[in-house]
Design a protein around this motif. Structure first.
Motif, PDB file in Angstrom:
ATOM      1  N   ARG A   1       5.555 -24.761  -3.332  1.00 57.24           N
ATOM      2  CA  ARG A   1       6.667 -23.885  -3.572  1.00 57.24           C
ATOM      3  C   ARG A   1       6.688 -23.345  -4.901  1.00 57.24           C
ATOM      4  O   ARG A   1       7.577 -23.695  -5.848  1.00 57.24           O
ATOM      5  CB  ARG A   1       7.849 -24.821  -3.377  1.00 57.24           C
ATOM      6  CG  ARG A   1       9.087 -23.893  -3.078  1.00 57.24           C
ATOM      7  CD  ARG A   1      10.398 -24.708  -2.979  1.00 57.24           C
ATOM      8  NE  ARG A   1      11.735 -23.623  -2.578  1.00 57.24           N
ATOM      9  CZ  ARG A   1      12.708 -24.275  -2.605  1.00 57.24           C
ATOM     10  NH1 ARG A   1      12.970 -25.680  -2.767  1.00 57.24           N
ATOM     11  NH2 ARG A   1      13.805 -23.454  -2.498  1.00 57.24           N
ATOM     12  N   SER A   2       5.542 -22.553  -5.270  1.00 59.06           N
ATOM     13  CA  SER A   2       5.674 -21.803  -6.738  1.00 59.06           C
ATOM     14  C   SER A   2       5.058 -20.579  -6.297  1.00 59.06           C
ATOM     15  O   SER A   2       4.128 -20.314  -5.311  1.00 59.06           O
ATOM     16  CB  SER A   2       4.955 -22.725  -7.617  1.00 59.06           C
ATOM     17  OG  SER A   2       3.476 -22.922  -7.364  1.00 59.06           O
ATOM     18  N   ASP A   3       5.089 -19.576  -7.354  1.00 62.29           N
ATOM     19  CA  ASP A   3       4.832 -18.177  -6.904  1.00 62.29           C
ATOM     20  C   ASP A   3       3.281 -17.998  -7.564  1.00 62.29           C
ATOM     21  O   ASP A   3       2.751 -18.885  -8.137  1.00 62.29           O
ATOM     22  CB  ASP A   3       5.764 -17.245  -7.555  1.00 62.29           C
ATOM     23  CG  ASP A   3       5.590 -17.134  -9.153  1.00 62.29           C
ATOM     24  OD1 ASP A   3       4.739 -17.723  -9.596  1.00 62.29           O
ATOM     25  OD2 ASP A   3       6.292 -15.982  -9.517  1.00 62.29           O
ATOM     26  N   SER A   4       2.958 -16.792  -7.301  1.00 60.77           N
ATOM     27  CA  SER A   4       1.353 -16.508  -7.480  1.00 60.77           C
ATOM     28  C   SER A   4       1.030 -16.693  -8.963  1.00 60.77           C
ATOM     29  O   SER A   4      -0.061 -17.061  -9.282  1.00 60.77           O
ATOM     30  CB  SER A   4       1.060 -15.130  -7.116  1.00 60.77           C
ATOM     31  OG  SER A   4      -0.329 -14.672  -7.110  1.00 60.77           O
ATOM     32  N   SER A   5       1.894 -16.222  -9.715  1.00 56.45           N
ATOM     33  CA  SER A   5       1.804 -16.011 -11.252  1.00 56.45           C
ATOM     34  C   SER A   5       2.014 -17.363 -12.134  1.00 56.45           C
ATOM     35  O   SER A   5       1.946 -17.617 -13.391  1.00 56.45           O
ATOM     36  CB  SER A   5       2.388 -14.912 -11.967  1.00 56.45           C
ATOM     37  OG  SER A   5       3.729 -15.184 -11.829  1.00 56.45           O
ATOM     38  N   SER A   6       2.625 -18.718 -11.531  1.00 57.58           N
ATOM     39  CA  SER A   6       2.723 -19.809 -12.070  1.00 57.58           C
ATOM     40  C   SER A   6       1.587 -20.676 -12.020  1.00 57.58           C
ATOM     41  O   SER A   6       1.273 -21.225 -10.976  1.00 57.58           O
ATOM     42  CB  SER A   6       4.021 -20.454 -11.225  1.00 57.58           C
ATOM     43  OG  SER A   6       5.096 -19.817 -11.150  1.00 57.58           O
ATOM     44  N   THR A   7       0.702 -20.363 -12.975  1.00 59.65           N
ATOM     45  CA  THR A   7      -0.519 -21.016 -13.097  1.00 59.65           C
ATOM     46  C   THR A   7      -0.863 -21.906 -13.960  1.00 59.65           C
ATOM     47  O   THR A   7      -1.146 -21.289 -15.349  1.00 59.65           O
ATOM     48  CB  THR A   7      -1.759 -19.544 -13.331  1.00 59.65           C
ATOM     49  OG1 THR A   7      -1.444 -18.875 -14.141  1.00 59.65           O
ATOM     50  CG2 THR A   7      -1.821 -18.966 -12.195  1.00 59.65           C
ATOM     51  N   PRO A   8      -0.563 -23.283 -13.807  1.00 61.07           N
ATOM     52  CA  PRO A   8      -0.763 -24.173 -14.956  1.00 61.07           C
ATOM     53  C   PRO A   8      -2.009 -24.317 -15.850  1.00 61.07           C
ATOM     54  O   PRO A   8      -2.299 -24.710 -16.895  1.00 61.07           O
ATOM     55  CB  PRO A   8      -0.352 -25.589 -14.302  1.00 61.07           C
ATOM     56  CG  PRO A   8       0.386 -25.260 -13.203  1.00 61.07           C
ATOM     57  CD  PRO A   8      -0.133 -23.957 -12.818  1.00 61.07           C
TER      58      PRO A   8
END
Length: 517
Positions: A105-112
């Motif tokens: 449940r996170s969006d496309s640009s949430s990239t750790p």
């Protein structure tokens, strides 16, 4: 008094002297420590400028920022019991029915794994041939559900970045007991190494900066679940969704059963989908009763701009928080608020919710029509075992109800008070740390722990800081923003190099080429 009536006098055994490396009474009671106190206790001291406690995704993202900003590996130590940064998170997603092949449940640009957020997860999927995902992000959320990445994609990407920044060179395995302020400035972080891994029971890390990123303090079980377990010692038929409970799904494959689900959030929707997927795929006869404490059937919220969709008991929201908390008006509104005003804002945008998923909505619609999925509104009053089943008494909107079930899966997922974690409890008691308006660890705009400054600085990020000036801290993107704020503050103090346009571009190209730094 005769000799025979005199009670015999037994010599009391003196307490065993402390062993080298043990925490002495003086250390435990003192808010400030000196080097001599640790030497007297036989605890060796290791110097390192920056220590991050936890070793989860919060520690990983922060270390990633600092490495990109030029901090060498020998200036950072990650104190952790984890084998890799996503270990705890993957455990929670797996037991709550989001294995590697399912979407988070996170969006496309949430990239750790990528501080720049480009290329995004969706673009990477598209470049690997899944062009449907590129179309998805272009038309979301009007003509498609929000794009979310697969869990496995996120974990594999983090693993690649972990090796690129030489993360394992910074890791020291063990359990952190406490962080105390040092006389003269800075901090001592006490680590208990694994059995046999060191010559002493404790090691003290002396640093100028400390970062606390321990994740969730723990799970808080509802009183009825705790009461059932304490009375009947049954951990198999009444479970929390964040505990391993695969045995329930396996049992349903062997015989028809009736399951009670409690909760209205993302975990409840995932558990329901797993039950119905198994039912459809294997031709099972599973019956499902779904208990809502609060039933939502209309759009709700304060004001026209804060309304959320609601239907069939569910409050719908694409992500944990409205997207404006990461860079819109809501972010600024929370950032400027204080005290009760901030607590009210968190209450308005928080609450249990789940994203719109058309596949499981269709499943529940079919279940209602065919009668194998039923909804109740109310709360559990009592549970007791009856043979191989669990009898559950419920106060519902239709009056008292009594039913027997093969299993009860509690999906409320309540988070424990921060005092449930011994490191956070110790900070509150001995490091002058404070609580924020919603009861978590109070931090400033740069994620510095309020009240704990001591020559150096103590930072914190993740779920334990929820309620601070930045919402969404317990998300991938929230951890990235916290890491950026912490790195910027450390750059001002001269610990790291400024990430200007030239360095940022150079470092991004290194990321693209997977060049080790």
């Amino acid at each position: 008094m005769s000799e025979s009536t005199v009670a015999p006098q037994h010599a009391q055994t003196p307490p065993a002297p402390p062993r080298p490396g043990d925490l002495t009474d003086q250390l435990i009671a003192s808010d400030f420590w000196t080097e001599q106190m640790l030497v007297d206790a036989g605890i060796p001291i290791i110097d390192v400028p920056f220590v991050t406690v936890g070793g989860g995704i919060g520690s990983f993202v922060t270390a990633d920022y600092l490495r990109i900003c030029g901090v060498p590996t020998d200036a950072i130590r990650v104190l952790t019991p984890l084998k890799h940064p996503w270990e705890s998170y993957e455990y929670l997603t797996t037991v709550s029915q989001i294995p590697r092949g399912e979407r988070l449940r996170s969006d496309s640009s949430s990239t750790p794994d990528n501080i720049w957020g480009f290329p995004s997860y969706a673009l990477r999927e598209g470049l690997h041939g899944n062009l449907k995902q590129l179309w998805n992000v272009l038309v979301e959320p009007i003509w498609a559900n929000y794009y979310t990445p697969k869990a496995g994609h996120a974990f594999e990407s983090m693993e690649k970045e972990m090796h690129r920044i030489r993360y394992q060179e910074m890791v020291v395995h063990g359990q952190v007991r406490m962080v105390r302020r040092r006389v003269g400035g800075g901090y001592f972080t006490i680590l208990t190494p694994p059995e046999g891994a060191a010559a002493t029971r404790r090691i003290a890390y002396r640093s100028q900066w400390v970062h606390i990123a321990i994740g969730y303090p723990g799970l808080k079980f509802l009183p009825d679940l705790q009461k059932y377990r304490s009375e009947y010692n049954d951990y198999s038929r009444v479970v929390n969704a964040y505990e391993p409970h695969e045995h329930i799904y396996e049992r349903l494959k062997l015989r028809p059963g009736v399951i009670l689900i409690r909760g209205g959030g993302i975990v409840a929707s995932r558990v329901l989908q797993r039950l119905i997927d198994d039912r459809d795929r294997l031709g099972l006869q599973t019956q499902i009763v779904h208990l809502f404490r609060t039933y939502v059937d209309t759009p709700h919220g304060n004001g026209i701009f804060k309304r959320r969709k609601g239907a069939d008991g569910w409050a719908y929201q694409g992500f944990n928080y409205p997207k404006s908390v990461w860079g819109g008006q809501l972010k600024q509104q929370v950032r400027k608020s204080e005290g009760q005003e901030r607590a009210t804002l968190y209450k308005e945008m928080g609450g249990t919710n789940t994203p719109v998923r058309r596949d499981w909505q269709e499943q529940l619609k079919r279940g209602r029509a065919q009668g194998w999925y039923r909804v109740m509104i109310g709360q559990i009053d009592n549970m007791r075992p009856v043979g191989e089943l669990v009898e559950v008494a419920v106060s519902s909107n239709q009056g008292p109800q009594l039913g027997t079930f093969d299993a009860v899966i509690d999906c409320t997922g309540l988070e424990a008070d921060i005092r449930e974690h011994r490191v956070l409890a110790d900070l509150l008691d001995h490091s002058n740390a404070q609580r924020n308006p919603v009861g978590r660890l109070d931090v400033g705009r740069n994620f510095e722990v309020t009240g704990a400054q001591n020559g150096g600085k103590m930072y914190a990020s993740g779920s334990s800081t929820l309620g601070g000036p930045f919402p969404g801290v317990d998300t991938f993107f929230g951890l990235q923003i916290a890491a950026q704020e912490i790195a910027d503050d450390l750059i001002k103090q001269g610990f790291a190099k400024k990430l200007g346009p030239g360095r940022s571009t150079s470092q991004w190209w290194k990321w693209v080429r997977n060049k080790t730094i």
